[in-house]
Design a protein around this motif. Structure first.
Motif, PDB file in Angstrom:
ATOM      1  N   UNK A  64       0.809  -1.217   0.000  1.00 48.75           N
ATOM      2  CA  UNK A  64       0.000   0.000   0.000  1.00 48.75           C
ATOM      3  C   UNK A  64       0.839   1.262   0.000  1.00 48.75           C
ATOM      4  N   UNK A  65       2.014   1.177  -0.607  1.00 48.71           N
ATOM      5  CA  UNK A  65       2.901   2.332  -0.666  1.00 48.71           C
ATOM      6  C   UNK A  65       3.764   2.524   0.556  1.00 48.71           C
ATOM      7  N   UNK A  66       3.652   1.606   1.528  1.00 47.05           N
ATOM      8  CA  UNK A  66       4.422   1.761   2.765  1.00 47.05           C
ATOM      9  C   UNK A  66       5.906   1.477   2.561  1.00 47.05           C
ATOM     10  N   UNK A  67       6.228   0.633   1.571  1.00 46.94           N
ATOM     11  CA  UNK A  67       7.621   0.275   1.343  1.00 46.94           C
ATOM     12  C   UNK A  67       7.920   0.279  -0.143  1.00 46.94           C
ATOM     13  N   UNK A  68       8.542   1.333  -0.596  1.00 42.40           N
ATOM     14  CA  UNK A  68       8.987   1.436  -1.983  1.00 42.40           C
ATOM     15  C   UNK A  68      10.448   1.012  -2.045  1.00 42.40           C
ATOM     16  N   UNK A  69      10.797   0.226  -3.070  1.00 45.66           N
ATOM     17  CA  UNK A  69      12.163  -0.297  -3.169  1.00 45.66           C
ATOM     18  C   UNK A  69      12.661  -0.139  -4.609  1.00 45.66           C
ATOM     19  N   UNK A  70      13.002   1.065  -5.017  1.00 43.13           N
ATOM     20  CA  UNK A  70      13.553   1.238  -6.362  1.00 43.13           C
ATOM     21  C   UNK A  70      14.947   0.625  -6.468  1.00 43.13           C
ATOM     22  N   UNK A  71      15.225  -0.015  -7.594  1.00 43.53           N
ATOM     23  CA  UNK A  71      16.539  -0.624  -7.824  1.00 43.53           C
ATOM     24  C   UNK A  71      17.473   0.457  -8.362  1.00 43.53           C
ATOM     25  N   UNK A  72      18.467   0.835  -7.571  1.00 44.46           N
ATOM     26  CA  UNK A  72      19.325   1.955  -7.951  1.00 44.46           C
ATOM     27  C   UNK A  72      20.195   1.631  -9.158  1.00 44.46           C
ATOM     28  N   UNK A  73      20.682   0.397  -9.245  1.00 43.11           N
ATOM     29  CA  UNK A  73      21.640   0.061 -10.317  1.00 43.11           C
ATOM     30  C   UNK A  73      21.031  -0.966 -11.265  1.00 43.11           C
ATOM     31  N   UNK A  74      19.911  -0.575 -11.876  1.00 41.99           N
ATOM     32  CA  UNK A  74      19.208  -1.442 -12.827  1.00 41.99           C
ATOM     33  C   UNK A  74      19.918  -1.330 -14.172  1.00 41.99           C
TER      34      UNK A  74
END
Length: 309
Positions: A64-74
């Motif tokens: 629900x948007x509580x934990x965003x985990x963008x991959x920095x080195x994609x």
């Protein structure tokens, strides 16, 4: 890139990699080091890595948007290898792990080829509780494996499973380190926590287990095990960063214990699957204020000594 995913699902992080690499190099040069040794980086078959990235991409919606985990080195594999070298990482790993029977031996075959074409990557292998595990662990050791990865949470297995006992014995006898994710972060599993892995160590006290993520969030329980067993180590992966301190803060009162274990704490980063800059992991360690000698040991010397020869 996974086809058909929305921009929100496949999050991107804008990084000035040249500027960051210069800052990372400035960090270890200030300490008088020849570079870094990172015991917790992920390289694996591309289709497997894409599925790992899909999992992190979906976390925002799942929570629900509580934990965003963008991959920095994609990035593509060659770009990731080039970048970690630009950071000045002199030795790194290919932390790969199975989630079902029959997968570990296949991953180990891929790792043989990756190690052959990437000489600064410590040849990494893995294992799973299944018939034949002793045989393929022996084969991996014979082929030059220098470190193993075990992921109790993703594999959903008991590390004290009797099927694994002969393999743990082989690894203890060989003195080969095993980076093991057995803490209950980011979410507990049936066999996570200090109990199951503690039973493994009771049977194999010379086993060189490296607790990933400092055992997050059961930090003090895993410090207990490190203090009890002289071959146990901990890696810093994601610990002390702003991201992890929001979710599972390290208890300040345990810092003296961490300082006292300074010769058995190893730099780990989780590159490339981190939701912040690589530099931030180094800065997070520096701001613990445990001194330059501790930083030198953690960021290079302990790992270099562990993998010497």
């Amino acid at each position: 890139m996974s086809r058909g995913r929305s921009d929100r699902e496949e999050q991107r992080v804008d990084v000035d990699v040249d500027a960051e690499a210069a800052e990372v190099r400035a960090f270890w040069r200030r300490l008088g080091l020849p570079g870094l040794v990172d015991v917790h980086t992920h390289f694996m078959p591309e289709r497997v890595l894409r599925k790992v990235w899909d999992y992190f991409d979906a976390l925002g919606a799942a929570t629900g948007g509580a934990l965003e985990w963008p991959i920095t080195y994609r990035k593509e594999e060659a770009e990731r290898v080039a970048l970690i070298r630009e950071f000045g990482v002199r030795a790194f790993t290919a932390m790969l792990y199975p989630h079902k029977p029959g997968m570990a031996e296949w991953l180990n075959g891929w790792a043989v080829d990756f190690a052959a074409r990437t000489p600064d990557c410590l040849h990494t292998s893995t294992l799973f509780p299944e018939p034949g595990v002793e045989s393929y662990v022996r084969q991996a050791l014979d082929s030059g494996a220098r470190v193993f990865k075990a992921h109790v949470q993703v594999g959903a297995y008991d590390p004290a499973d009797e099927l694994l006992d002969p393999a743990w014995g082989l690894l203890a006898e060989a003195g080969t380190p095993v980076v093991i994710h057995c803490g209950s972060g980011p979410a507990p599993g049936k066999h996570t926590g200090p109990g199951p892995v503690g039973r493994v160590l009771a049977r194999h006290p010379r086993l060189r287990l490296v607790f990933a993520h400092m055992g997050m969030p059961e930090y003090e329980d895993f410090l207990d095990l490190a203090e009890r067993y002289g071959e146990v180590r901990l890696d810093t992966t994601m610990a002390f960063t702003d991201f992890s301190e929001r979710l599972a803060p390290f208890p300040p009162g345990a810092l003296p214990r961490l300082a006292a274990l300074g010769d058995r704490v190893l730099l780990g980063s989780d590159f490339p699957n981190i939701p912040y800059l690589y530099l931030h992991q180094l800065s997070a360690l520096e701001r613990l204020d445990l001194g330059d000698d501790w930083l030198r040991a953690v960021c290079h010397d302990n790992g270099a000594r562990l993998f010497a020869g």
